[in-house]
Scaffold this active site. Sequence first.
Site, PDB file in Angstrom:
ATOM      1  N   HIS A 191      41.717  21.370  13.450  1.00 18.48           N
ATOM      2  CA  HIS A 191      40.624  22.226  13.913  1.00 18.48           C
ATOM      3  C   HIS A 191      39.515  21.391  14.560  1.00 18.48           C
ATOM      4  O   HIS A 191      38.746  21.894  15.382  1.00 18.48           O
ATOM      5  CB  HIS A 191      40.027  23.018  12.742  1.00 18.48           C
ATOM      6  CG  HIS A 191      40.949  24.055  12.199  1.00 18.48           C
ATOM      7  ND1 HIS A 191      41.879  23.783  11.223  1.00 18.48           N
ATOM      8  CD2 HIS A 191      41.083  25.376  12.497  1.00 18.48           C
ATOM      9  CE1 HIS A 191      42.546  24.879  10.935  1.00 18.48           C
ATOM     10  NE2 HIS A 191      42.092  25.864  11.698  1.00 18.48           N
ATOM     11  N   ASP A 261      49.233  27.484  18.068  1.00 16.56           N
ATOM     12  CA  ASP A 261      48.086  27.598  17.178  1.00 16.56           C
ATOM     13  C   ASP A 261      46.871  27.898  18.061  1.00 16.56           C
ATOM     14  O   ASP A 261      46.957  27.866  19.295  1.00 16.56           O
ATOM     15  CB  ASP A 261      47.907  26.306  16.376  1.00 16.56           C
ATOM     16  CG  ASP A 261      47.186  26.514  15.054  1.00 16.56           C
ATOM     17  OD1 ASP A 261      46.557  27.588  14.871  1.00 16.56           O
ATOM     18  OD2 ASP A 261      47.228  25.613  14.197  1.00 16.56           O
TER      19      ASP A 261
END
Length: 357
Positions: A191, A261
């Site tokens: 992330h 993702d």
Amino acid sequence: MRDERKGPGDRLPRALVLGCAGERLTAEERRFFAAADPLGFVLFRRNCRARDQLRALVDELRASVGRADAPVLVDQEGGRVARLQPPEWRRYPAAAQIAALPDPLALEAARLDARLIAGDLAEIGITVDAAPVLDLPIRDADPVIGDRAFGDDPARVARLAAAFCEGLLAGGVLPVIKHIPGHGRARVDSHRACPRVEADHASLAQNDFAPFRVLSAMPWAMTAHIVYAAIDDAAPATFSRRVIDTIIRGEIGFGGVLVSDDIAMGALDGSPGERTRRALEAGVDLVLHCNGVMAEMAEIVDAAPPISPAAGQRIAHGEARRLLTPEDFDRRVAELRLAELMAGAPGPGADPTQPRA
């Protein structure tokens, strides 16, 4: 935002799964999605307050693109990754808690857990669950995976993940195996930054890729934003034609829908449009964008073509599988049995796995 397609009967949806900002669509969002026509949508905690509210939002999302079968995704793994939260929805155990049980109790718990989750999702019209995690964490990996994993034994992870997938499918919800071809060795959170894995190909094939090979017939998978130096020294899997063709489609043999993702994560570089183009050119079927920020979505839409014919076939195959008649199910009996099974498992703060060095 361009839209070169003709009419609703002639067009294919764009190769995108997009998020929205809140608990209901704004007028601007409705107009935007109608013109953009993404294949589907993704929900986050900001979107999920109550059953009636969420059911209405799901209906609004599908109405905005005029397709009652538009996929709606959510991350409902259990444990700390659960967008549907108490008190409105049940709290489910983390994968590591289930894995702490001995077989065959762990297998029964994994299937029951997923079947109950599927019941929650199907009730409000969610058709795709971004779960289970098949990653095998190593000892010094970043904790972003941690107790989301079923452990570090490839064969047992595959068995437990298969049971979880069976439970979702039995409830009419498609599983998404993630993060293909394996996120467990990442020493930074994707992330925030791009992990780089230096393990050799043989080690990756024997361990990290193994659960994905066993579950290669599942309908959807999500890519890892990770550089595997032994495969492609330059690009993370989401941007790597070599990883997708040689490893994911080739060595692993995954034939289903490949979704990225979240394309907005810190692991990737470039503008939203550049990221979208690179992922699709590498062989991803669908680009996932989660934050609902309109300016980013507009750029992504301009970069995304309609789904490819091959992706369309994979999506249709998954939807046909989802529509198979779910098994008979007594929710109350399942809840009691799952509670009984989990009574002796470690609490949410415990990590019963012993990752390999």
